[in-house]
Motif scaffolding. Sequence first.
Motif, PDB file in Angstrom:
ATOM      1  N   ILE A  39      24.703  31.398 -15.283  1.00  0.00           N
ATOM      2  CA  ILE A  39      25.296  31.491 -13.947  1.00  0.00           C
ATOM      3  C   ILE A  39      25.706  32.938 -13.677  1.00  0.00           C
ATOM      4  N   ILE A  40      25.637  33.281 -12.405  1.00  0.00           N
ATOM      5  CA  ILE A  40      26.017  34.631 -11.979  1.00  0.00           C
ATOM      6  C   ILE A  40      27.055  34.532 -10.883  1.00  0.00           C
ATOM      7  N   LEU A  41      28.196  35.145 -11.121  1.00  0.00           N
ATOM      8  CA  LEU A  41      29.258  35.190 -10.133  1.00  0.00           C
ATOM      9  C   LEU A  41      29.261  36.576  -9.491  1.00  0.00           C
ATOM     10  N   LYS A  42      29.597  36.610  -8.199  1.00  0.00           N
ATOM     11  CA  LYS A  42      29.494  37.861  -7.458  1.00  0.00           C
ATOM     12  C   LYS A  42      30.846  38.286  -6.895  1.00  0.00           C
ATOM     13  N   CYS A  43      31.013  39.584  -6.772  1.00  0.00           N
ATOM     14  CA  CYS A  43      32.267  40.139  -6.256  1.00  0.00           C
ATOM     15  C   CYS A  43      31.990  41.387  -5.434  1.00  0.00           C
ATOM     16  N   GLU A  44      32.625  41.450  -4.282  1.00  0.00           N
ATOM     17  CA  GLU A  44      32.590  42.671  -3.473  1.00  0.00           C
ATOM     18  C   GLU A  44      34.020  43.196  -3.379  1.00  0.00           C
ATOM     19  N   THR A  97      28.626  41.883 -10.544  1.00  0.00           N
ATOM     20  CA  THR A  97      28.275  40.532 -10.978  1.00  0.00           C
ATOM     21  C   THR A  97      28.841  40.267 -12.360  1.00  0.00           C
ATOM     22  N   LEU A  98      29.100  39.012 -12.606  1.00  0.00           N
ATOM     23  CA  LEU A  98      29.509  38.548 -13.932  1.00  0.00           C
ATOM     24  C   LEU A  98      28.538  37.445 -14.323  1.00  0.00           C
ATOM     25  N   LYS A  99      27.772  37.694 -15.379  1.00  0.00           N
ATOM     26  CA  LYS A  99      26.804  36.714 -15.846  1.00  0.00           C
ATOM     27  C   LYS A  99      27.348  36.035 -17.093  1.00  0.00           C
ATOM     28  N   ILE A 100      27.231  34.725 -17.116  1.00  0.00           N
ATOM     29  CA  ILE A 100      27.593  33.955 -18.312  1.00  0.00           C
ATOM     30  C   ILE A 100      26.326  33.258 -18.773  1.00  0.00           C
ATOM     31  N   ASP A 103      40.177  45.360   7.796  1.00  0.00           N
ATOM     32  CA  ASP A 103      39.581  45.747   6.514  1.00  0.00           C
ATOM     33  C   ASP A 103      39.468  44.517   5.627  1.00  0.00           C
ATOM     34  N   ALA A 104      38.259  44.236   5.170  1.00  0.00           N
ATOM     35  CA  ALA A 104      38.060  43.036   4.371  1.00  0.00           C
ATOM     36  C   ALA A 104      38.691  43.218   3.006  1.00  0.00           C
ATOM     37  N   GLY A 105      39.208  42.117   2.465  1.00  0.00           N
ATOM     38  CA  GLY A 105      39.732  42.144   1.106  1.00  0.00           C
ATOM     39  C   GLY A 105      38.610  41.949   0.115  1.00  0.00           C
ATOM     40  N   VAL A 106      38.963  41.550  -1.087  1.00  0.00           N
ATOM     41  CA  VAL A 106      37.973  41.272  -2.123  1.00  0.00           C
ATOM     42  C   VAL A 106      37.318  39.937  -1.822  1.00  0.00           C
ATOM     43  N   THR A 107      35.997  39.899  -1.824  1.00  0.00           N
ATOM     44  CA  THR A 107      35.298  38.644  -1.598  1.00  0.00           C
ATOM     45  C   THR A 107      34.573  38.232  -2.863  1.00  0.00           C
ATOM     46  N   GLN A 108      34.547  36.935  -3.098  1.00  0.00           N
ATOM     47  CA  GLN A 108      33.881  36.378  -4.270  1.00  0.00           C
ATOM     48  C   GLN A 108      33.012  35.208  -3.839  1.00  0.00           C
ATOM     49  N   THR A 109      31.820  35.140  -4.414  1.00  0.00           N
ATOM     50  CA  THR A 109      30.939  34.006  -4.166  1.00  0.00           C
ATOM     51  C   THR A 109      30.270  33.591  -5.471  1.00  0.00           C
ATOM     52  N   PRO A 110      29.980  32.315  -5.651  1.00  0.00           N
ATOM     53  CA  PRO A 110      30.440  31.226  -4.784  1.00  0.00           C
ATOM     54  C   PRO A 110      31.913  30.923  -5.023  1.00  0.00           C
ATOM     55  N   ARG A 111      32.514  30.106  -4.241  1.00  0.00           N
ATOM     56  CA  ARG A 111      33.908  29.698  -4.472  1.00  0.00           C
ATOM     57  C   ARG A 111      33.977  28.610  -5.554  1.00  0.00           C
ATOM     58  N   HIS A 112      32.928  27.811  -5.628  1.00  0.00           N
ATOM     59  CA  HIS A 112      32.859  26.757  -6.641  1.00  0.00           C
ATOM     60  C   HIS A 112      31.467  26.736  -7.243  1.00  0.00           C
ATOM     61  N   GLU A 113      31.405  26.479  -8.540  1.00  0.00           N
ATOM     62  CA  GLU A 113      30.112  26.413  -9.227  1.00  0.00           C
ATOM     63  C   GLU A 113      30.196  25.327 -10.286  1.00  0.00           C
TER      64      GLU A 113
END
Lengths: 114, 112
Positions: free
Chosen positions: B19-24, B76-79, B1-11
């Motif tokens: 910028i838009i950060l993503k989370c699953e 998503t988290l947009k700044i 079972d996959a954990g929480v994934t976030q992309t990108p790792r660096h920005e």
Amino acid sequence: TQTVSQSDAHVTVFEGDSVELRCNYSYGGSIYLSWYIQHHGRGLQFLLKYYSGNPVVQGVNGFEAEFSKSDSSFHLRKASVHWSDSAVYFCAVSHNNAGAKLTFGGGTRLTVRP
Amino acid sequence: DAGVTQTPRHEVAEKGQTIILKCEPVSGHNDLFWYRQTKIQGLELLSYFRSKSLMEDGGAFKDRFKAEMLNSSFSTLKIQPTEPKDSAVYLCASSFGGDTQYFGPGTRLLVL
């Protein structure tokens, strides 16, 4: 407003030593208390939690924590640390349950010397 | 079972960019949280969703920060616009029914 205080920003011990990381909170109602660990460059990993019952709770990798209502504390302990325990440890409080709306302490950086 | 994934790792972003950060989240989890982590302020809650509904949008962050959850498996988290003071690690976490939160590895943002 609930607050969480971790009085020691840094703790250094030697491998095999015991360690206690301190956490004090202020909140008047029913609360959940948790500890998380964060290794360098990684996210937080859950260690253990307490809501009710036995005030001493066991977590992963030999960690345990003890709740004290009289002292408003939830200190984390380990009897014999390993170098891989070097990380930042966060105490957290929630007034709903162990997950929702966590309020974190400032963290304690534990360094374990060989 | 996959954990929480976030992309990108660096920005890395220039001041004023969007910028838009993503989370699953973990599959099946219905709570999703965005936190910001800095050395000075520690861990601060930015947003909290329950079953895709926004439950809390951190007051201090409302101005330029917008989190969305269009479906139960993606947020998503947009700044917009970014400022140098936004440089931090952004952590996403999920839980089921308010139980233990599981965290992703984080996105390290540097705004120049």
